[in-house]
Design a protein around this motif. Structure first.
Motif, PDB file in Angstrom:
ATOM      1  N   UNK A 275     -14.758  15.940  -3.136  1.00  0.00           N
ATOM      2  CA  UNK A 275     -13.967  14.804  -3.623  1.00  0.00           C
ATOM      3  C   UNK A 275     -14.227  13.594  -2.729  1.00  0.00           C
ATOM      4  N   UNK A 276     -13.559  12.495  -3.064  1.00  0.00           N
ATOM      5  CA  UNK A 276     -13.664  11.282  -2.263  1.00  0.00           C
ATOM      6  C   UNK A 276     -12.340  11.049  -1.533  1.00  0.00           C
ATOM      7  N   UNK A 277     -12.437  10.855  -0.227  1.00  0.00           N
ATOM      8  CA  UNK A 277     -11.265  10.431   0.526  1.00  0.00           C
ATOM      9  C   UNK A 277     -11.183   8.909   0.376  1.00  0.00           C
ATOM     10  N   UNK A 278      -9.986   8.372   0.449  1.00  0.00           N
ATOM     11  CA  UNK A 278      -9.831   6.934   0.244  1.00  0.00           C
ATOM     12  C   UNK A 278      -9.117   6.262   1.418  1.00  0.00           C
ATOM     13  N   UNK A 279      -9.404   4.971   1.574  1.00  0.00           N
ATOM     14  CA  UNK A 279      -8.648   4.154   2.530  1.00  0.00           C
ATOM     15  C   UNK A 279      -7.939   3.017   1.792  1.00  0.00           C
ATOM     16  N   UNK A 280      -7.925   3.101   0.460  1.00  0.00           N
ATOM     17  CA  UNK A 280      -7.316   2.035  -0.339  1.00  0.00           C
ATOM     18  C   UNK A 280      -5.802   1.967  -0.187  1.00  0.00           C
ATOM     19  N   UNK A 281      -5.203   3.014   0.365  1.00  0.00           N
ATOM     20  CA  UNK A 281      -3.751   3.035   0.584  1.00  0.00           C
ATOM     21  C   UNK A 281      -3.349   2.336   1.885  1.00  0.00           C
ATOM     22  N   UNK A 282      -4.294   2.051   2.750  1.00  0.00           N
ATOM     23  CA  UNK A 282      -3.981   1.452   4.051  1.00  0.00           C
ATOM     24  C   UNK A 282      -3.307   0.085   3.918  1.00  0.00           C
ATOM     25  N   UNK A 283      -3.730  -0.796   3.005  1.00  0.00           N
ATOM     26  CA  UNK A 283      -2.989  -2.055   2.849  1.00  0.00           C
ATOM     27  C   UNK A 283      -1.516  -1.857   2.469  1.00  0.00           C
ATOM     28  N   UNK A 284      -1.227  -0.784   1.734  1.00  0.00           N
ATOM     29  CA  UNK A 284       0.165  -0.490   1.368  1.00  0.00           C
ATOM     30  C   UNK A 284       0.973  -0.183   2.626  1.00  0.00           C
ATOM     31  N   UNK A 285       0.410   0.622   3.504  1.00  0.00           N
ATOM     32  CA  UNK A 285       1.088   0.993   4.752  1.00  0.00           C
ATOM     33  C   UNK A 285       1.282  -0.246   5.626  1.00  0.00           C
ATOM     34  N   UNK A 286       0.257  -1.058   5.743  1.00  0.00           N
ATOM     35  CA  UNK A 286       0.353  -2.278   6.555  1.00  0.00           C
ATOM     36  C   UNK A 286       1.450  -3.190   6.011  1.00  0.00           C
ATOM     37  N   UNK A 287       1.478  -3.382   4.706  1.00  0.00           N
ATOM     38  CA  UNK A 287       2.502  -4.231   4.092  1.00  0.00           C
ATOM     39  C   UNK A 287       3.905  -3.706   4.323  1.00  0.00           C
ATOM     40  N   UNK A 288       4.069  -2.392   4.196  1.00  0.00           N
ATOM     41  CA  UNK A 288       5.395  -1.780   4.376  1.00  0.00           C
ATOM     42  C   UNK A 288       5.887  -1.928   5.814  1.00  0.00           C
ATOM     43  N   UNK A 289       5.019  -1.672   6.771  1.00  0.00           N
ATOM     44  CA  UNK A 289       5.424  -1.749   8.182  1.00  0.00           C
ATOM     45  C   UNK A 289       5.704  -3.191   8.596  1.00  0.00           C
TER      46      UNK A 289
ATOM     47  N   UNK B 292       5.823  -3.108   0.532  1.00  0.00           N
ATOM     48  CA  UNK B 292       5.039  -1.878   0.420  1.00  0.00           C
ATOM     49  C   UNK B 292       5.010  -1.342  -0.996  1.00  0.00           C
ATOM     50  N   UNK B 293       6.155  -1.364  -1.669  1.00  0.00           N
ATOM     51  CA  UNK B 293       6.237  -0.894  -3.048  1.00  0.00           C
ATOM     52  C   UNK B 293       5.384  -1.764  -3.965  1.00  0.00           C
TER      53      UNK B 293
ATOM     54  N   UNK C   3       2.879   7.920  -6.960  1.00  0.00           N
ATOM     55  CA  UNK C   3       2.644   8.231  -5.541  1.00  0.00           C
ATOM     56  C   UNK C   3       2.295   6.988  -4.711  1.00  0.00           C
ATOM     57  N   UNK C   4       1.605   6.008  -5.329  1.00  0.00           N
ATOM     58  CA  UNK C   4       1.193   4.809  -4.608  1.00  0.00           C
ATOM     59  C   UNK C   4       2.392   3.925  -4.301  1.00  0.00           C
ATOM     60  N   UNK C   5       3.365   3.877  -5.211  1.00  0.00           N
ATOM     61  CA  UNK C   5       4.596   3.121  -4.981  1.00  0.00           C
ATOM     62  C   UNK C   5       5.395   3.771  -3.847  1.00  0.00           C
ATOM     63  N   UNK C   6       5.410   5.098  -3.838  1.00  0.00           N
ATOM     64  CA  UNK C   6       6.167   5.831  -2.813  1.00  0.00           C
ATOM     65  C   UNK C   6       5.585   5.672  -1.410  1.00  0.00           C
ATOM     66  N   UNK C   7       4.301   5.330  -1.305  1.00  0.00           N
ATOM     67  CA  UNK C   7       3.685   5.112   0.014  1.00  0.00           C
ATOM     68  C   UNK C   7       4.481   4.060   0.778  1.00  0.00           C
ATOM     69  N   UNK C   8       4.799   2.951   0.122  1.00  0.00           N
ATOM     70  CA  UNK C   8       5.521   1.862   0.779  1.00  0.00           C
ATOM     71  C   UNK C   8       6.886   2.287   1.297  1.00  0.00           C
ATOM     72  N   UNK C   9       7.555   3.147   0.561  1.00  0.00           N
ATOM     73  CA  UNK C   9       8.890   3.608   0.957  1.00  0.00           C
ATOM     74  C   UNK C   9       8.792   4.588   2.119  1.00  0.00           C
ATOM     75  N   UNK C  10       7.929   5.593   1.997  1.00  0.00           N
ATOM     76  CA  UNK C  10       7.840   6.602   3.062  1.00  0.00           C
ATOM     77  C   UNK C  10       7.260   6.025   4.353  1.00  0.00           C
TER      78      UNK C  10
END
Length: 195
Positions: free
Chosen positions: A42-56, A63-64, A98-105
């Motif tokens: 499979x492919x691992x992704x780093x596309x979720x990293x901007x979500x984490x940065x925005x949330x923090x 983040x959401x 799951x992508x929306x939940x990244x910002x919350x968690x």
């Protein structure tokens, strides 16, 4: 206009700017292919990293919103350039939730660790946010599409759980390490500039 409403307007403008910028970065990573780390299974992704940065940096709402844009982009990308598993990513429960939940968690794992230093708090947010994405997406694929997934990758339905959760373990571990390595220095640098 009083001072409080002016401050609130600037804060909201900054948040919208951050949402737009980080959503654009996430989409650029997806469009260019730089957002994916290829592995045989499979492919691992780093596309979720901007979500984490925005949330923090800006809180759970930012983040959401960045996560929402990431999820919508993921759906559109799977419609425009279909792959073997695109049928699953056309479902908002797989591509968006799951992508929306990244910002919350990510935000709340960062916020709850106030007793720890900044790198530890940011690292924890990166790990939790990453696992939210990986485990969330793959769990939804399993619960909604185990049989279709098995047919798509030509394995038995009983082997689908092992394959999906094996990918979750491998991808989740790699993505979490990469997220920590990228997220911690970026957020620390931005926080230092803002002081």
């Amino acid at each position: 206009m009083n001072k409080n409403s002016l401050t609130k307007t600037r804060f909201e403008t900054r948040q919208l700017t951050v949402v737009g910028l980080l959503s654009g970065i996430s989409m650029a990573l997806g469009l260019t292919g730089y957002g994916f780390i290829p592995f045989p299974i499979a492919h691992a992704t780093i596309m979720h990293i901007p979500v984490i940065i925005g949330a923090v940096l800006e809180g759970p709402i930012v983040g959401v919103l960045v996560g929402l844009m990431f999820g919508i982009f993921s759906m559109i990308q799977n419609i425009m350039t279909p792959s073997v598993l695109s049928f699953a990513f056309m479902n908002p429960l797989v591509a968006i939730l799951p992508r929306v939940l990244i910002g919350i968690t990510a935000y709340y794992s960062y916020a709850l660790l106030k007793k720890f230093n900044e790198p530890v708090r940011i690292g924890a947010a990166a790990i939790i946010g990453t696992l939210t994405n990986t485990v969330g997406v793959l769990s939804m694929i399993y619960f909604l599409y185990a049989e279709s997934y098995a047919k798509a990758v030509k394995i038995s339905v009983s082997g689908a759980a092992k394959a999906i959760f094996g990918i979750a373990g491998l991808n989740g571990s790699i993505e979490a390490v990469v997220a920590v390595v990228i997220t911690v220095p970026i957020i620390l640098a931005i926080k230092k500039i803002r002081k």
